[in-house]
Scaffold this motif. Structure first.
Motif, PDB file in Angstrom:
ATOM      1  N   GLY A   1      -6.888   8.733   5.287  1.00 21.84           N
ATOM      2  CA  GLY A   1      -6.960   8.473   6.717  1.00 21.84           C
ATOM      3  C   GLY A   1      -5.756   7.694   7.210  1.00 21.84           C
ATOM      4  O   GLY A   1      -5.250   7.947   8.307  1.00 21.84           O
ATOM      5  N   VAL A   2      -5.286   6.756   6.403  1.00 18.92           N
ATOM      6  CA  VAL A   2      -4.101   5.983   6.771  1.00 18.92           C
ATOM      7  C   VAL A   2      -2.883   6.895   6.819  1.00 18.92           C
ATOM      8  O   VAL A   2      -2.065   6.814   7.746  1.00 18.92           O
ATOM      9  CB  VAL A   2      -3.873   4.823   5.776  1.00 18.92           C
ATOM     10  N   ILE A   3      -2.766   7.749   5.853  1.00 16.73           N
ATOM     11  CA  ILE A   3      -1.631   8.665   5.816  1.00 16.73           C
ATOM     12  C   ILE A   3      -1.663   9.584   7.029  1.00 16.73           C
ATOM     13  O   ILE A   3      -0.638   9.817   7.678  1.00 16.73           O
ATOM     14  CB  ILE A   3      -1.616   9.457   4.493  1.00 16.73           C
ATOM     15  N   VAL A   4      -2.848  10.096   7.345  1.00 18.67           N
ATOM     16  CA  VAL A   4      -2.977  10.955   8.527  1.00 18.67           C
ATOM     17  C   VAL A   4      -2.645  10.155   9.792  1.00 18.67           C
ATOM     18  O   VAL A   4      -1.974  10.662  10.698  1.00 18.67           O
ATOM     19  CB  VAL A   4      -4.391  11.578   8.596  1.00 18.67           C
ATOM     20  N   LEU A   5      -3.089   8.904   9.852  1.00 14.00           N
ATOM     21  CA  LEU A   5      -2.789   8.059  11.006  1.00 14.00           C
ATOM     22  C   LEU A   5      -1.281   7.862  11.157  1.00 14.00           C
ATOM     23  O   LEU A   5      -0.734   7.985  12.263  1.00 14.00           O
ATOM     24  CB  LEU A   5      -3.491   6.709  10.883  1.00 14.00           C
ATOM     25  N   ILE A   6      -0.597   7.585  10.072  1.00 15.79           N
ATOM     26  CA  ILE A   6       0.852   7.410  10.114  1.00 15.79           C
ATOM     27  C   ILE A   6       1.520   8.717  10.521  1.00 15.79           C
ATOM     28  O   ILE A   6       2.454   8.733  11.330  1.00 15.79           O
ATOM     29  CB  ILE A   6       1.382   6.897   8.756  1.00 15.79           C
ATOM     30  N   PHE A   7       1.017   9.835  10.000  1.00 17.42           N
ATOM     31  CA  PHE A   7       1.550  11.144  10.363  1.00 17.42           C
ATOM     32  C   PHE A   7       1.393  11.398  11.865  1.00 17.42           C
ATOM     33  O   PHE A   7       2.316  11.858  12.535  1.00 17.42           O
ATOM     34  CB  PHE A   7       0.848  12.233   9.548  1.00 17.42           C
ATOM     35  N   VAL A   8       0.226  11.070  12.399  1.00 14.16           N
ATOM     36  CA  VAL A   8      -0.027  11.259  13.831  1.00 14.16           C
ATOM     37  C   VAL A   8       0.909  10.369  14.658  1.00 14.16           C
ATOM     38  O   VAL A   8       1.436  10.801  15.688  1.00 14.16           O
ATOM     39  CB  VAL A   8      -1.517  10.987  14.160  1.00 14.16           C
TER      40      VAL A   8
ATOM     41  N   MET B   1       0.835  -1.196   0.000  1.00 13.00           N
ATOM     42  CA  MET B   1       0.000   0.000   0.000  1.00 13.00           C
ATOM     43  C   MET B   1       0.874   1.253   0.000  1.00 13.00           C
ATOM     44  O   MET B   1       0.581   2.222  -0.684  1.00 13.00           O
ATOM     45  CB  MET B   1      -0.925   0.004   1.224  1.00 13.00           C
ATOM     46  N   LEU B   2       1.960   1.225   0.745  1.00  4.08           N
ATOM     47  CA  LEU B   2       2.840   2.390   0.813  1.00  4.08           C
ATOM     48  C   LEU B   2       3.685   2.566  -0.445  1.00  4.08           C
ATOM     49  O   LEU B   2       4.262   3.626  -0.654  1.00  4.08           O
ATOM     50  CB  LEU B   2       3.746   2.278   2.038  1.00  4.08           C
ATOM     51  N   ASP B   3       3.780   1.550  -1.287  1.00  5.96           N
ATOM     52  CA  ASP B   3       4.527   1.657  -2.533  1.00  5.96           C
ATOM     53  C   ASP B   3       3.754   2.390  -3.623  1.00  5.96           C
ATOM     54  O   ASP B   3       4.331   2.708  -4.663  1.00  5.96           O
ATOM     55  CB  ASP B   3       4.934   0.272  -3.040  1.00  5.96           C
TER      56      ASP B   3
ATOM     57  N   GLY C   1       6.188  15.989   4.405  1.00  6.57           N
ATOM     58  CA  GLY C   1       7.539  16.098   4.936  1.00  6.57           C
ATOM     59  C   GLY C   1       8.101  14.803   5.493  1.00  6.57           C
ATOM     60  O   GLY C   1       9.039  14.836   6.283  1.00  6.57           O
ATOM     61  N   VAL C   2       7.544  13.675   5.096  1.00  6.35           N
ATOM     62  CA  VAL C   2       8.005  12.378   5.603  1.00  6.35           C
ATOM     63  C   VAL C   2       8.661  11.619   4.452  1.00  6.35           C
ATOM     64  O   VAL C   2       8.055  11.426   3.403  1.00  6.35           O
ATOM     65  CB  VAL C   2       6.829  11.555   6.174  1.00  6.35           C
ATOM     66  N   ALA C   3       9.885  11.182   4.665  1.00  6.62           N
ATOM     67  CA  ALA C   3      10.591  10.404   3.649  1.00  6.62           C
ATOM     68  C   ALA C   3      10.052   8.973   3.646  1.00  6.62           C
ATOM     69  O   ALA C   3       9.844   8.391   4.716  1.00  6.62           O
ATOM     70  CB  ALA C   3      12.085  10.398   3.919  1.00  6.62           C
ATOM     71  N   PRO C   4       9.827   8.384   2.470  1.00  3.53           N
ATOM     72  CA  PRO C   4       9.327   7.012   2.401  1.00  3.53           C
ATOM     73  C   PRO C   4      10.247   6.002   3.097  1.00  3.53           C
ATOM     74  O   PRO C   4       9.783   5.009   3.643  1.00  3.53           O
ATOM     75  CB  PRO C   4       9.235   6.730   0.898  1.00  3.53           C
TER      76      PRO C   4
ATOM     77  N   GLN D   1       2.956   7.812  -1.654  1.00  2.00           N
ATOM     78  CA  GLN D   1       4.294   8.366  -1.480  1.00  2.00           C
ATOM     79  C   GLN D   1       4.304   9.873  -1.723  1.00  2.00           C
ATOM     80  O   GLN D   1       4.986  10.613  -1.022  1.00  2.00           O
ATOM     81  CB  GLN D   1       5.281   7.649  -2.412  1.00  2.00           C
ATOM     82  N   GLU D   2       3.516  10.340  -2.708  1.00  2.00           N
ATOM     83  CA  GLU D   2       3.432  11.781  -2.953  1.00  2.00           C
ATOM     84  C   GLU D   2       2.852  12.505  -1.742  1.00  2.00           C
ATOM     85  O   GLU D   2       3.330  13.571  -1.352  1.00  2.00           O
ATOM     86  CB  GLU D   2       2.572  12.064  -4.186  1.00  2.00           C
ATOM     87  N   LYS D   3       1.831  11.921  -1.143  1.00  2.48           N
ATOM     88  CA  LYS D   3       1.208  12.544   0.027  1.00  2.48           C
ATOM     89  C   LYS D   3       2.177  12.563   1.208  1.00  2.48           C
ATOM     90  O   LYS D   3       2.259  13.573   1.924  1.00  2.48           O
ATOM     91  CB  LYS D   3      -0.074  11.788   0.390  1.00  2.48           C
TER      92      LYS D   3
END
Length: 125
Positions: free
Chosen positions: A97-104, A48-50, A62-65, A55-57
């Motif tokens: 939502g997943v991206i926001v969750l990972i960011f949090v 999913m992260l690939d 500001g998070v490196a893959p 990855q753009e989001k």
């Protein structure tokens, strides 16, 4: 002379071949299933992260893959299973939502001082 030499070689070979006891135990089916499930969960999360949009989001936040993959590798099997369960419970298109969750999660780990990803988050030390 040859017999004595052969006897010594045979004696040294006999004493030199020390066998260590081997231990074997049964592996239960639930243990095998849990191991396979955790591996599947990690692969599902990495796939999913690939995706390019994910990855753009992440980069726009500001998070490196590479940091995301490193953080996922350090997560326990239980945390991975919980994250995948939350992803599966989301409606279609809930990748944001997943991206926001990972960011949090990253912000929280920065706040407790476990990581130093974001310069705008000051640890609570």
């Amino acid at each position: 002379m040859k017999q004595k030499l052969f006897a010594w070689i045979a004696l040294l070979g006999f004493f030199g071949s020390v066998t260590l006891p081997a231990q074997a135990a049964m592996i239960s089916t639930p243990d095998v299933i849990q191991s396979q499930q955790s591996q599947y969960d990690r692969e599902q999360l990495f796939s999913m992260l690939d995706r390019d949009d994910v990855q753009e989001k992440l980069v726009s936040m500001g998070v490196a893959p590479e940091l995301v993959q490193e953080r996922i590798n350090s997560m326990t099997d239980f945390e991975i299973a919980q994250l995948n369960q939350q992803i599966n419970d989301m409606p279609a298109g809930g990748i944001l939502g997943v991206i926001v969750l990972i960011f949090v999660v990253f912000v929280i780990t920065d706040a407790i001082g476990a990581t130093d990803i974001f310069p705008f988050v000051r640890p609570v030390r």
